[in-house]
Design a protein around this motif. Structure first.
Motif, PDB file in Angstrom:
ATOM      1  N   ASP A 151       0.865  -1.176   0.000  1.00  0.00           N
ATOM      2  CA  ASP A 151       0.000   0.000   0.000  1.00  0.00           C
ATOM      3  C   ASP A 151       0.900   1.224   0.000  1.00  0.00           C
ATOM      4  O   ASP A 151       1.512   1.563   1.010  1.00  0.00           O
ATOM      5  CB  ASP A 151      -0.889  -0.019   1.256  1.00  0.00           C
ATOM      6  CG  ASP A 151      -1.855   1.165   1.305  1.00  0.00           C
ATOM      7  OD1 ASP A 151      -1.686   2.112   0.509  1.00  0.00           O
ATOM      8  OD2 ASP A 151      -2.750   1.145   2.158  1.00  0.00           O
ATOM      9  N   ILE A 152       1.028   1.878  -1.158  1.00  0.00           N
ATOM     10  CA  ILE A 152       1.969   2.997  -1.228  1.00  0.00           C
ATOM     11  C   ILE A 152       1.439   4.246  -0.535  1.00  0.00           C
ATOM     12  O   ILE A 152       2.210   5.147  -0.212  1.00  0.00           O
ATOM     13  CB  ILE A 152       2.362   3.313  -2.689  1.00  0.00           C
ATOM     14  CG1 ILE A 152       1.165   3.776  -3.512  1.00  0.00           C
ATOM     15  CG2 ILE A 152       3.049   2.122  -3.325  1.00  0.00           C
ATOM     16  CD1 ILE A 152       1.546   4.274  -4.895  1.00  0.00           C
ATOM     17  N   SER A 153       0.137   4.330  -0.283  1.00  0.00           N
ATOM     18  CA  SER A 153      -0.382   5.492   0.439  1.00  0.00           C
ATOM     19  C   SER A 153       0.089   5.494   1.886  1.00  0.00           C
ATOM     20  O   SER A 153       0.223   6.547   2.509  1.00  0.00           O
ATOM     21  CB  SER A 153      -1.911   5.523   0.378  1.00  0.00           C
ATOM     22  OG  SER A 153      -2.477   4.449   1.114  1.00  0.00           O
ATOM     23  N   THR A 154       0.357   4.307   2.430  1.00  0.00           N
ATOM     24  CA  THR A 154       0.816   4.184   3.815  1.00  0.00           C
ATOM     25  C   THR A 154       2.205   3.574   3.923  1.00  0.00           C
ATOM     26  O   THR A 154       2.723   3.417   5.028  1.00  0.00           O
ATOM     27  CB  THR A 154      -0.150   3.304   4.630  1.00  0.00           C
ATOM     28  OG1 THR A 154      -0.206   1.999   4.054  1.00  0.00           O
ATOM     29  CG2 THR A 154      -1.545   3.910   4.639  1.00  0.00           C
ATOM     30  N   ALA A 155       2.812   3.217   2.785  1.00  0.00           N
ATOM     31  CA  ALA A 155       4.147   2.612   2.772  1.00  0.00           C
ATOM     32  C   ALA A 155       4.195   1.392   3.676  1.00  0.00           C
ATOM     33  O   ALA A 155       5.088   1.257   4.521  1.00  0.00           O
ATOM     34  CB  ALA A 155       5.212   3.628   3.164  1.00  0.00           C
TER      35      ALA A 155
END
Length: 775
Positions: A151-155
């Motif tokens: 999840d790149i929004s939350t790394a």
């Protein structure tokens, strides 16, 4: 639902609703049969089985790659300052200097120069970036993997097994550590800490870009101390250097929660807290608070800017590349090296030793920082250059024999030269290209203190050096004694030119032009006159009437090549530009047409992403999008890592190998930004290079020259809305994208309104321009 899940859900929702709600509601189109949501990140149905296809996590200082090796879940650990810094053998400036290079080349005895400067880089293992080690988890009892998500929004990486077990792991956005949490376990899992193989021969062969194994460093194998719930690994390296890896965990019911860290110490540097201390302190804080800190950082990162384009493939690649930028760059960390915090975990040294290449790689890696509104992360590069300026001045004096400032083209962590192909590893205009980053930082921030204290002093140092190193002909014109153009003719004696190449000449002319500009800005009028006078003594760029910009006088670009150094005057320097009139527009068109006619067979991945920038700068939106699609589909692995060669084997390039380097990824992100907004001429252009069928496009808070944050929206093929926030005040010049439509302007003072909008703004003022559509 436990507390951490609740808090993760709460903060994630805040991020998605408050910042990313637009992204998450983008309609997803089908590209080559794949349904892509730009903020979805990576979604696999099984663990990657090679290190270069792993899930990447990082924070500029430490990083990890998550994959499967020999049936075990593996975290390959890395830290940016893990370096073997022994001096490169044979680089002895008391014996060999630039004039010796010139004399041996002139006399036809260039082989001795290659032996002294080039061969040690190929033959010796060090100096080099080195890996840290790995944590392995025996997950056999968990059964078959159901999903692997980044999840790149939350790394954050989440791995689910069909048995119900779940792993959640992240690298803290600001601290040198990572966390892992296993849930729903039916039995204990075995955890092991693995050392790099410093005492083993590598038996699987080598590739032409990584020819040394770790054993060649000559280290005594480190020691692992093991407890009931921890491992500590201590490794000594060369010259007093050492590093420590520590992981510690706690088991409770069906869960395991653990933390890891890496610390390094060098006799030349301040000693940081050891990894064991970092982990102990963080475990007191706990994973929940640590994760909240981590999410706040990434919340802020993604809030800095946003783009929305209707090509799902390109948008997914853009957000993956901007995710990697957020994972690889920090103000307080070393610059982005070839692989940043994801050093190869294959028993070998990383491709090209994981070093700092300044004849293209570091420069391209920071291109998206400016328009992308991430200048805080770009400061890591600026700070490193500035902090090592005395090392660079010493190198300049010892090797070139003159005062001023130049930088080795290939350097260690501490800025020392590493040798290699000497035309580029010790090129004469490296510091000039690096100077553009100081200049752009000033132009995009309008920070007068930075201008006075760093930007102008750096350019002045470069200008002094170039003045000293140049020679004058009888007619008063200047040239370099010998010149080169990365990386034409590779490492042969033919790679040196009697006449100044367009690469060197463009950087020299740019340096004096901008040094004069900055001196005038600071009211150093005499110095401005001096730089302008020297500028007038240098010839104009060499132009062929049919093929445009040449490599050097009498040397046209007439065959495919990976490096577009002959075009640097067009992009990124902009000293030749469409805005300068029909003559230069014709030169640019001929140059790009010639690039196409010579073909792409010897391009690498970064060539395609750089070409995207070139086409965007020439307002060729469809061509820009096309080469960027090729880059994304054929020159990136499934985790989005750029790997130089054509992985599709589709004939785009004769290079089909897969050394992983990052500059191609970041140049891709920059090209997307160039398609959406340009301001290098001082005039802001909105959607200057988008394909005709991109009817619905939007961006928020992209940064423009003059310290303006710009947002814009295109609906049904027409621009409907522009918003400009003026950080420092001053005149904002906008190329009017509204055609003959009636517009409403709120904020600022309008002093011209036709094809060009000139708006005087106050510091902190917002200007809104609308037409036909409701806000």
């Amino acid at each position: 639902m436990n507390n951490i899940k609740k808090k993760i859900l709460k903060v994630t929702c805040i991020i998605r609703v408050g910042v990313l709600f637009i992204l998450l509601n983008f309609p997803c189109s089908k590209i080559i049969g794949i349904d892509i949501n730009p903020m979805k990140g990576l979604r696999f149905k099984e663990l990657p089985i090679t290190w270069d296809e792993a899930i990447p996590l990082g924070n500029g200082m430490v990083g990890t790659l998550i994959w499967q090796k020999d049936g075990k879940l593996r975290f390959s650990l890395d830290r940016a300052d893990l370096w073997d810094l022994r001096p490169m053998k044979n680089i002895d400036f008391s014996r060999w200097k630039f004039n010796d290079v010139y004399e041996h080349w002139k006399s036809g005895n260039y082989g001795i120069i290659q032996h002294i400067f080039d061969e040690p880089y190929e033959q010796l293992a060090a100096p080099s970036k080195i890996p840290a080690g790995a944590i392995e988890f025996n997950v056999d009892q968990l059964g078959e993997v159901e999903s692997v998500n980044l999840d790149i929004s939350t790394a954050m990486c989440i791995i689910r097994w069909k048995s119900g077990a779940v792993l959640t792991t992240f690298v803290h956005a600001e601290k040198p550590l990572g966390w892992y949490k296993f849930e729903n376990l039916h039995q204990s899992i075995k955890i092991e800490l693995k050392m790099p193989a410093y005492n083993e021969n590598y038996e699987k062969g080598f590739s032409n870009e990584a020819t040394h194994d770790l054993r060649e460093l000559g280290y005594s194998q480190g020691i692992i101390h093991e407890g009931s719930n921890y491992y500590t690994y201590f490794q000594r390296g060369w010259g007093g250097f050492s590093y420590q890896v520590h992981t510690e965990w706690k088991e409770s019911k069906k869960n395991v929660v653990g933390c890891w860290s890496i610390s390094s110490s060098n006799v030349k540097e301040n000693i940081t807290p050891c990894a064991r201390e970092v982990v102990a302190k963080e475990r007191v804080i706990g994973i929940e608070q640590s994760y909240e800190e981590h999410l706040r950082w990434w919340h802020d990162y993604w809030s800095r800017s946003m783009v929305k384009i209707p090509d799902s493939l390109l948008m997914h690649q853009y957000y993956m590349d901007m995710y990697k930028f957020g994972s690889a760059a920090r103000a307080e960390a070393p610059p982005i090296s070839l692989q940043a915090v994801w050093t190869a975990d294959n028993g070998k040294l990383p491709p090209w030793k994981g070093d700092f290449h300044h004849d293209l790689n570091t420069e391209l890696s920071y291109w998206p920082a400016y328009t992308g509104n991430h200048l805080d992360l770009e400061e890591g590069f600026i700070n490193w250059l500035w902090n090592n300026r005395y090392t660079f001045k010493k190198y300049t004096k010892e090797y070139f024999g003159v005062e001023g400032l130049n930088v080795p083209g290939v350097t260690t962590l501490e800025g020392e030269p590493m040798g290699g192909w000497i035309q580029y590893s010790m090129g004469q205009t490296i510091s000039a290209w690096l100077a553009q980053h100081f200049y752009l930082h000033w132009r995009y921030t309008k920070d007068k203190n930075f201008l006075k204290q760093k930007a102008y002093p750096w350019l002045k140092g470069v200008a002094i050096f170039l003045n000293k190193i140049s020679v004058k002909s009888e007619d008063g014109t200047r040239k370099l004694l010998i010149s080169s153009s990365p990386e034409f003719f590779d490492n042969s004696s033919k790679a040196w030119f009697n006449e100044t190449t367009n690469f060197d000449l463009a950087l020299i002319r740019w340096t004096y032009e901008k040094a004069a500009e900055l001196a005038k800005e600071l009211n150093f009028n005499n110095e401005a006159k001096k730089w302008n006078k020297i500028l007038s003594e240098w010839p104009e760029l060499n132009i062929d009437p049919k093929t445009g910009l040449t490599i050097a006088p009498g040397v046209p670009y007439d065959e495919s090549h990976r490096h577009f150094s002959h075009l640097i005057g067009f992009h990124p320097l902009g000293i030749i530009d469409y805005s300068h009139g029909e003559r230069e527009k014709g030169i640019i068109n001929n140059s790009l047409l010639n690039l196409e006619e010579c073909g792409t067979e010897w391009w690498t991945g970064f060539s395609f992403s750089w070409a995207g920038n070139l086409y965007a700068r020439a307002f060729e939106g469809e061509k820009a999008a096309n080469v960027l699609r090729i880059f994304s589909k054929c020159f990136c692995l499934k985790n989005s890592f750029h790997v130089n060669g054509d992985q599709c084997k589709a004939g785009y390039s004769n290079f089909t190998y897969r050394p992983f380097t990052l500059e191609g990824n970041f140049a891709f992100a920059s090209a997307i930004q160039e398609m959406l907004i340009q301001s290098h001429t001082g005039i802001i252009k909105i959607f200057p290079a988008i394909p005709e069928d991109w009817h619905e496009v939007e961006f928020k808070n992209l940064r423009a020259d003059g310290a303006f944050l710009v947002s814009a929206k295109r609906e049904k093929g027409s621009v409907s809305f522009i918003e400009i926030f003026s950080e420092k005040g001053g005149e904002c010049i906008l190329d009017n994208p509204f055609a003959d439509n009636k517009i409403e302007i709120r904020g600022g003072k309008i002093i011209q309104q036709d094809k060009i909008l000139r708006i005087i703004t106050e510091q902190g003022e917002m200007v809104k321009i609308t037409t036909g559509f409701q806000l």
